[in-house]
Design a protein around this motif. Structure first.
Motif, PDB file in Angstrom:
ATOM      1  N   GLY A 166       0.566  -1.357   0.112  1.00  0.00           N
ATOM      2  CA  GLY A 166      -0.119  -0.152  -0.071  1.00  0.00           C
ATOM      3  C   GLY A 166       0.619   1.184  -0.057  1.00  0.00           C
ATOM      4  N   GLN A 167       0.544   2.294  -0.789  1.00  0.00           N
ATOM      5  CA  GLN A 167       0.732   3.983  -0.639  1.00  0.00           C
ATOM      6  C   GLN A 167      -0.071   4.298   0.508  1.00  0.00           C
ATOM      7  OE1 GLN A 167       1.180   6.597  -3.896  1.00  0.00           O
ATOM      8  NE2 GLN A 167       3.253   5.901  -4.076  1.00  0.00           N
ATOM      9  N   LEU A 168       1.133   5.872   1.634  1.00  0.00           N
ATOM     10  CA  LEU A 168       0.335   6.132   1.887  1.00  0.00           C
ATOM     11  C   LEU A 168       0.894   7.900   1.016  1.00  0.00           C
ATOM     12  CD1 LEU A 168      -2.631   7.639   4.064  1.00  0.00           C
ATOM     13  CD2 LEU A 168      -0.547   8.105   5.435  1.00  0.00           C
ATOM     14  N   THR A 169      -0.519   8.898   0.375  1.00  0.00           N
ATOM     15  CA  THR A 169       0.406   9.888  -0.156  1.00  0.00           C
ATOM     16  C   THR A 169      -0.190  11.168   1.103  1.00  0.00           C
ATOM     17  OG1 THR A 169       0.290   9.046  -1.989  1.00  0.00           O
ATOM     18  CG2 THR A 169       0.189  11.379  -1.637  1.00  0.00           C
ATOM     19  N   ILE A 170       0.195  12.254   1.145  1.00  0.00           N
ATOM     20  CA  ILE A 170      -0.354  13.370   1.688  1.00  0.00           C
ATOM     21  C   ILE A 170      -0.030  14.213   0.409  1.00  0.00           C
ATOM     22  CG2 ILE A 170       0.724  14.856   3.589  1.00  0.00           C
ATOM     23  CD1 ILE A 170      -0.299  12.211   4.605  1.00  0.00           C
ATOM     24  N   LEU A 171      -0.923  15.481   0.214  1.00  0.00           N
ATOM     25  CA  LEU A 171      -1.558  16.049  -0.244  1.00  0.00           C
ATOM     26  C   LEU A 171      -1.296  17.634   0.006  1.00  0.00           C
ATOM     27  CD1 LEU A 171      -4.396  15.108  -2.087  1.00  0.00           C
ATOM     28  CD2 LEU A 171      -2.475  13.933  -2.796  1.00  0.00           C
ATOM     29  N   THR A 172      -0.425  18.144  -0.564  1.00  0.00           N
ATOM     30  CA  THR A 172       0.346  19.575   0.210  1.00  0.00           C
ATOM     31  C   THR A 172      -0.333  21.185  -1.049  1.00  0.00           C
ATOM     32  OG1 THR A 172       2.550  19.334  -0.379  1.00  0.00           O
ATOM     33  CG2 THR A 172       1.956  18.265   1.489  1.00  0.00           C
ATOM     34  N   GLY A 173      -0.093  21.958  -0.006  1.00  0.00           N
ATOM     35  CA  GLY A 173       0.094  23.219  -1.176  1.00  0.00           C
ATOM     36  C   GLY A 173      -1.005  23.042  -2.112  1.00  0.00           C
ATOM     37  N   ASP A 174      -0.764  23.660  -2.869  1.00  0.00           N
ATOM     38  CA  ASP A 174      -1.967  24.312  -3.721  1.00  0.00           C
ATOM     39  C   ASP A 174      -2.724  22.993  -4.704  1.00  0.00           C
ATOM     40  OD1 ASP A 174      -1.708  26.626  -4.242  1.00  0.00           O
ATOM     41  OD2 ASP A 174      -0.736  26.151  -6.503  1.00  0.00           O
ATOM     42  N   VAL A 175      -2.290  21.568  -4.222  1.00  0.00           N
ATOM     43  CA  VAL A 175      -2.805  20.690  -4.772  1.00  0.00           C
ATOM     44  C   VAL A 175      -4.034  20.262  -3.582  1.00  0.00           C
ATOM     45  CG1 VAL A 175      -2.930  17.721  -4.687  1.00  0.00           C
ATOM     46  CG2 VAL A 175      -0.972  19.189  -5.470  1.00  0.00           C
ATOM     47  N   LYS A 176      -4.066  20.346  -2.134  1.00  0.00           N
ATOM     48  CA  LYS A 176      -5.065  20.549  -1.228  1.00  0.00           C
ATOM     49  C   LYS A 176      -5.819  21.503  -1.667  1.00  0.00           C
ATOM     50  CE  LYS A 176      -2.575  22.746   2.492  1.00  0.00           C
ATOM     51  NZ  LYS A 176      -1.895  22.784   4.167  1.00  0.00           N
ATOM     52  N   GLN A 177      -5.723  22.402  -1.859  1.00  0.00           N
ATOM     53  CA  GLN A 177      -6.679  23.256  -2.401  1.00  0.00           C
ATOM     54  C   GLN A 177      -7.793  23.353  -2.904  1.00  0.00           C
ATOM     55  OE1 GLN A 177      -7.172  25.571   0.370  1.00  0.00           O
ATOM     56  NE2 GLN A 177      -5.339  25.029   1.374  1.00  0.00           N
ATOM     57  N   SER A 178      -7.742  22.670  -4.190  1.00  0.00           N
ATOM     58  CA  SER A 178      -8.157  22.123  -5.542  1.00  0.00           C
ATOM     59  C   SER A 178      -9.154  22.016  -5.158  1.00  0.00           C
ATOM     60  CB  SER A 178      -7.271  20.795  -6.579  1.00  0.00           C
ATOM     61  OG  SER A 178      -7.929  21.067  -7.411  1.00  0.00           O
ATOM     62  N   PRO A 179     -10.309  22.261  -6.231  1.00  0.00           N
ATOM     63  CA  PRO A 179     -12.480  21.991  -6.021  1.00  0.00           C
ATOM     64  C   PRO A 179     -12.215  20.176  -6.291  1.00  0.00           C
ATOM     65  CG  PRO A 179     -11.563  23.722  -7.735  1.00  0.00           C
ATOM     66  CD  PRO A 179     -10.674  22.826  -6.937  1.00  0.00           C
ATOM     67  N   ILE A 180     -11.502  19.783  -6.753  1.00  0.00           N
ATOM     68  CA  ILE A 180     -12.220  18.027  -7.037  1.00  0.00           C
ATOM     69  C   ILE A 180     -10.810  17.376  -6.304  1.00  0.00           C
ATOM     70  CG2 ILE A 180     -12.134  18.639  -9.490  1.00  0.00           C
ATOM     71  CD1 ILE A 180      -9.549  17.706 -10.459  1.00  0.00           C
ATOM     72  N   VAL A 181     -10.381  18.150  -5.236  1.00  0.00           N
ATOM     73  CA  VAL A 181      -9.833  17.268  -4.489  1.00  0.00           C
ATOM     74  C   VAL A 181     -10.882  17.640  -2.599  1.00  0.00           C
ATOM     75  CG1 VAL A 181      -7.518  16.967  -2.768  1.00  0.00           C
ATOM     76  CG2 VAL A 181      -7.361  17.488  -4.927  1.00  0.00           C
ATOM     77  N   ASP A 182     -10.591  16.068  -2.025  1.00  0.00           N
ATOM     78  CA  ASP A 182     -11.381  16.688  -0.570  1.00  0.00           C
ATOM     79  C   ASP A 182     -10.900  16.516   0.397  1.00  0.00           C
ATOM     80  OD1 ASP A 182     -12.061  14.320  -0.943  1.00  0.00           O
ATOM     81  OD2 ASP A 182     -14.164  14.210  -1.186  1.00  0.00           O
ATOM     82  N   SER A 183     -10.158  15.964   0.558  1.00  0.00           N
ATOM     83  CA  SER A 183      -8.988  14.551   1.671  1.00  0.00           C
ATOM     84  C   SER A 183      -7.616  15.811   1.923  1.00  0.00           C
ATOM     85  CB  SER A 183      -9.179  13.604   1.645  1.00  0.00           C
ATOM     86  OG  SER A 183      -8.593  12.898   2.093  1.00  0.00           O
ATOM     87  N   LYS A 184      -6.629  15.466   2.492  1.00  0.00           N
ATOM     88  CA  LYS A 184      -5.424  15.742   2.824  1.00  0.00           C
ATOM     89  C   LYS A 184      -4.582  14.683   2.631  1.00  0.00           C
ATOM     90  CE  LYS A 184      -5.773  19.788   5.140  1.00  0.00           C
ATOM     91  NZ  LYS A 184      -5.210  20.546   6.719  1.00  0.00           N
ATOM     92  N   GLU A 185      -5.131  13.931   2.853  1.00  0.00           N
ATOM     93  CA  GLU A 185      -4.447  12.345   2.032  1.00  0.00           C
ATOM     94  C   GLU A 185      -5.214  11.081   1.658  1.00  0.00           C
ATOM     95  OE1 GLU A 185      -6.245  12.564   4.493  1.00  0.00           O
ATOM     96  OE2 GLU A 185      -4.645  13.791   5.944  1.00  0.00           O
ATOM     97  N   SER A 186      -4.271  10.344   0.625  1.00  0.00           N
ATOM     98  CA  SER A 186      -4.709   9.695  -0.075  1.00  0.00           C
ATOM     99  C   SER A 186      -4.147   8.185  -0.810  1.00  0.00           C
ATOM    100  CB  SER A 186      -4.683  10.442  -1.694  1.00  0.00           C
ATOM    101  OG  SER A 186      -4.425   9.075  -3.010  1.00  0.00           O
ATOM    102  N   PHE A 187      -5.152   6.747  -0.175  1.00  0.00           N
ATOM    103  CA  PHE A 187      -4.213   5.842  -0.308  1.00  0.00           C
ATOM    104  C   PHE A 187      -4.484   5.031  -1.045  1.00  0.00           C
ATOM    105  CE2 PHE A 187      -8.212   5.869   2.378  1.00  0.00           C
ATOM    106  CZ  PHE A 187      -8.518   4.345   2.201  1.00  0.00           C
ATOM    107  N   GLY A 188      -4.173   3.658  -1.265  1.00  0.00           N
ATOM    108  CA  GLY A 188      -3.883   2.593  -1.886  1.00  0.00           C
ATOM    109  C   GLY A 188      -3.447   1.650  -1.679  1.00  0.00           C
TER     110      GLY A 188
END
Length: 197
Positions: A166-188
């Motif tokens: 698995g992978q856990l990714t932390i979204l930072t900066g402009d990415v986490k402010q995007s209107p198509i992003v609703d979480s600071k974390e992404s995982f699979g």
């Protein structure tokens, strides 16, 4: 889903990891050239929030470095997109370590990816033609995205292994402010069987 990988001492090719050729190997240092596909979950999305947004799979080409020290190793790569979708590039570095618990082997590591403005905007931006009520146009700048990964292998015979990772990714900066992003974390996470020949 069957995933096939072919590997020799210097060359490897696979569905997810693409192709790489190690053109320099000395002691614990290896340099390689690589061609890596970049798949995106925005390729034909089926959620209402992402309706009308399509991002195609692309191909990155570049150079990589692997350095082993003890039971750990450092991996770095610099790649640029060559299929003409966004012309972005990425620098990625991660540190891995392997621990064995009897027959169980676990590889785990931490890394960070610097993605150029073109790449970040392609993945997380909203074009003017994709604007909907509640989804304004948005452009993302270059950003650093840290992540953690793990892979566990357990042999069940001479040729077969059980895999989980698995992978856990932390979204930072402009990415986490995007209107198509609703979480600071992404995982699979994934699991499967591996057959070695």
């Amino acid at each position: 889903m069957p995933l096939v990988t072919y590997q020799t001492d210097r060359f490897s090719v696979g569905v997810l990891e693409g192709a790489s050729f190690h053109f320099f190997q000395q002691d614990d240092l290896s340099l390689n050239i690589r061609a890596v596909p970049r798949y995106t979950t925005l390729d034909g999305p089926d959620s209402d929030e992402l309706k009308g947004i399509d991002r195609k799979a692309t191909l990155d080409v570049g150079i990589g470095l692997d350095y082993t020290f003890g039971s750990a190793y450092l991996s770095a790569k610099a790649v640029a997109e060559v299929t003409g979708e966004h012309d972005g590039f990425e620098l990625d570095i991660k540190i891995w370590r392997t621990s064995d618990f009897g027959d169980l082997s676990i590889v785990y590591g931490l890394g960070a990816s610097w993605q150029s403005e073109d790449l970040s905007d392609y993945r997380f931006g909203v074009r003017t033609t994709e604007v909907l009520d509640g989804r304004p146009a948005y452009s993302a700048d270059a950003t650093v995205i840290p992540y953690a990964e793990f892979l566990a292998e357990y042999p069940i015979s001479d040729s077969w292994k059980v895999l989980a990772g698995g992978q856990l990714t932390i979204l930072t900066g402009d990415v986490k402010q995007s209107p198509i992003v609703d979480s600071k974390e992404s995982f699979g996470i994934f699991g499967g069987l591996m057959r070695e020949f």
